[in-house]
Motif scaffolding. Structure first.
Motif, PDB file in Angstrom:
ATOM      1  N   MET A 178      24.094   1.172   5.507  1.00 56.39           N
ATOM      2  CA  MET A 178      23.165   2.135   5.657  1.00 56.39           C
ATOM      3  C   MET A 178      22.097   1.668   4.898  1.00 56.39           C
ATOM      4  O   MET A 178      22.296   1.264   3.580  1.00 56.39           O
ATOM      5  N   THR A 179      20.805   1.685   5.167  1.00 56.44           N
ATOM      6  CA  THR A 179      19.647   1.173   4.423  1.00 56.44           C
ATOM      7  C   THR A 179      18.627   2.429   4.018  1.00 56.44           C
ATOM      8  O   THR A 179      18.538   3.494   4.991  1.00 56.44           O
ATOM      9  N   VAL A 180      18.461   2.488   2.774  1.00 57.86           N
ATOM     10  CA  VAL A 180      17.542   3.572   2.457  1.00 57.86           C
ATOM     11  C   VAL A 180      16.151   3.033   1.975  1.00 57.86           C
ATOM     12  O   VAL A 180      15.804   1.974   1.424  1.00 57.86           O
ATOM     13  N   ASP A 181      15.103   3.446   2.829  1.00 59.93           N
ATOM     14  CA  ASP A 181      13.775   2.972   2.639  1.00 59.93           C
ATOM     15  C   ASP A 181      13.217   3.819   1.429  1.00 59.93           C
ATOM     16  O   ASP A 181      13.054   4.914   1.468  1.00 59.93           O
ATOM     17  N   LEU A 182      12.681   3.225   0.446  1.00 64.08           N
ATOM     18  CA  LEU A 182      11.807   3.692  -0.546  1.00 64.08           C
ATOM     19  C   LEU A 182      10.419   3.548  -0.466  1.00 64.08           C
ATOM     20  O   LEU A 182       9.877   2.603   0.021  1.00 64.08           O
ATOM     21  N   PRO A 183       9.599   4.523  -1.179  1.00 69.54           N
ATOM     22  CA  PRO A 183       8.117   4.295  -0.966  1.00 69.54           C
ATOM     23  C   PRO A 183       7.821   3.033  -1.483  1.00 69.54           C
ATOM     24  O   PRO A 183       8.501   2.940  -3.022  1.00 69.54           O
ATOM     25  N   ILE A 184       6.532   2.648  -1.344  1.00 72.10           N
ATOM     26  CA  ILE A 184       6.075   1.211  -2.026  1.00 72.10           C
ATOM     27  C   ILE A 184       4.833   2.052  -2.930  1.00 72.10           C
ATOM     28  O   ILE A 184       3.967   2.439  -2.233  1.00 72.10           O
ATOM     29  N   PRO A 185       4.694   1.712  -4.043  1.00 71.02           N
ATOM     30  CA  PRO A 185       3.665   2.212  -4.910  1.00 71.02           C
ATOM     31  C   PRO A 185       2.626   1.029  -4.724  1.00 71.02           C
ATOM     32  O   PRO A 185       2.674  -0.223  -4.698  1.00 71.02           O
ATOM     33  N   ILE A 186       1.384   1.864  -4.621  1.00 70.00           N
ATOM     34  CA  ILE A 186      -0.003   0.990  -4.493  1.00 70.00           C
ATOM     35  C   ILE A 186      -1.094   1.269  -5.518  1.00 70.00           C
ATOM     36  O   ILE A 186      -0.761   2.489  -6.117  1.00 70.00           O
ATOM     37  N   VAL A 187      -1.653   0.293  -5.865  1.00 70.28           N
ATOM     38  CA  VAL A 187      -2.891   0.878  -6.790  1.00 70.28           C
ATOM     39  C   VAL A 187      -4.016   1.059  -6.180  1.00 70.28           C
ATOM     40  O   VAL A 187      -4.581   0.276  -5.270  1.00 70.28           O
ATOM     41  N   VAL A 188      -4.919   2.004  -6.329  1.00 71.70           N
ATOM     42  CA  VAL A 188      -6.094   2.391  -5.681  1.00 71.70           C
ATOM     43  C   VAL A 188      -7.247   2.505  -6.993  1.00 71.70           C
ATOM     44  O   VAL A 188      -6.926   3.098  -7.643  1.00 71.70           O
ATOM     45  N   THR A 189      -8.201   2.070  -6.523  1.00 68.48           N
ATOM     46  CA  THR A 189      -9.499   2.152  -7.296  1.00 68.48           C
ATOM     47  C   THR A 189     -10.462   3.350  -6.929  1.00 68.48           C
ATOM     48  O   THR A 189     -10.847   3.362  -5.936  1.00 68.48           O
ATOM     49  N   ARG A 190     -10.580   4.083  -7.754  1.00 70.21           N
ATOM     50  CA  ARG A 190     -11.596   4.965  -7.569  1.00 70.21           C
ATOM     51  C   ARG A 190     -12.650   4.893  -8.710  1.00 70.21           C
ATOM     52  O   ARG A 190     -12.443   4.265  -9.578  1.00 70.21           O
ATOM     53  N   HIS A 191     -14.000   5.198  -8.095  1.00 67.27           N
ATOM     54  CA  HIS A 191     -14.907   5.400  -9.167  1.00 67.27           C
ATOM     55  C   HIS A 191     -15.424   6.758  -9.431  1.00 67.27           C
ATOM     56  O   HIS A 191     -15.662   7.596  -8.538  1.00 67.27           O
ATOM     57  N   GLN A 192     -15.533   7.212 -10.827  1.00 66.14           N
ATOM     58  CA  GLN A 192     -15.861   8.425 -11.234  1.00 66.14           C
ATOM     59  C   GLN A 192     -17.151   8.804 -11.914  1.00 66.14           C
ATOM     60  O   GLN A 192     -17.744   7.903 -12.809  1.00 66.14           O
ATOM     61  N   CYS A 193     -17.597   9.635 -11.611  1.00 65.80           N
ATOM     62  CA  CYS A 193     -18.957  10.122 -12.518  1.00 65.80           C
ATOM     63  C   CYS A 193     -19.149  10.256 -13.674  1.00 65.80           C
ATOM     64  O   CYS A 193     -18.114  11.308 -14.053  1.00 65.80           O
ATOM     65  N   PRO A 194     -19.748   9.821 -14.301  1.00 61.83           N
ATOM     66  CA  PRO A 194     -19.596  10.121 -15.940  1.00 61.83           C
ATOM     67  C   PRO A 194     -20.139  11.693 -16.300  1.00 61.83           C
ATOM     68  O   PRO A 194     -19.885  11.856 -17.377  1.00 61.83           O
ATOM     69  N   PHE A 195     -20.752  12.193 -15.360  1.00 61.18           N
ATOM     70  CA  PHE A 195     -21.326  13.652 -15.466  1.00 61.18           C
ATOM     71  C   PHE A 195     -20.527  14.703 -15.205  1.00 61.18           C
ATOM     72  O   PHE A 195     -20.455  15.885 -15.905  1.00 61.18           O
ATOM     73  N   CYS A 196     -20.113  14.596 -14.111  1.00 62.76           N
ATOM     74  CA  CYS A 196     -19.297  15.975 -13.482  1.00 62.76           C
ATOM     75  C   CYS A 196     -17.793  15.499 -12.888  1.00 62.76           C
ATOM     76  O   CYS A 196     -17.011  16.286 -12.643  1.00 62.76           O
ATOM     77  N   ARG A 197     -17.292  14.208 -13.205  1.00 66.66           N
ATOM     78  CA  ARG A 197     -15.920  13.865 -12.941  1.00 66.66           C
ATOM     79  C   ARG A 197     -15.633  13.701 -11.680  1.00 66.66           C
ATOM     80  O   ARG A 197     -14.390  13.520 -11.324  1.00 66.66           O
ATOM     81  N   ILE A 198     -16.690  13.867 -10.606  1.00 65.88           N
ATOM     82  CA  ILE A 198     -16.089  13.747  -9.168  1.00 65.88           C
ATOM     83  C   ILE A 198     -15.986  12.182  -8.886  1.00 65.88           C
ATOM     84  O   ILE A 198     -16.325  11.385  -9.675  1.00 65.88           O
TER      85      ILE A 198
END
Length: 91
Positions: A1-21
């Motif tokens: 029996m095979t168990v599939d595990l989630p694969i981690p990924i890296v995501v780049t987000r850009h954040q506003c230095p004033f309001c943090r969105i």
């Protein structure tokens, strides 16, 4: 029996230095920073000395409170302003 595990990924987000969105695309974040209400360089209402924040408490219990406003009597009913010619920095 095979168990599939989630694969981690890296995501780049850009954040506003004033309001943090955050935004996924850098050009979208650059455009946001130019009009961010918390950015003093945008000359927006929330960084202005004339800005009057909303007050949820009215003079008596049945009163709904006060909307945000401008001491220079500019209308904010359509939303906060950016690039205001009457903008002054807060003390």
């Amino acid at each position: 029996m095979t168990v599939d595990l989630p694969i981690p990924i890296v995501v780049t987000r850009h954040q506003c230095p004033f309001c943090r969105i955050t935004r996924a695309k850098r050009p979208a974040m650059v455009a946001h920073i130019g009009r961010c209400w918390h950015n003093p360089a945008a000359r927006a209402c929330k960084t202005c000395a004339h800005y009057e924040p909303a007050d949820p408490d009215g003079p008596y219990p049945e009163h709904p409170g006060w909307d945000e406003g401008c001491a220079q009597e500019r209308s904010l009913t359509a939303g906060l302003q950016v690039g205001c010619p009457q903008w002054q920095p807060t003390a």
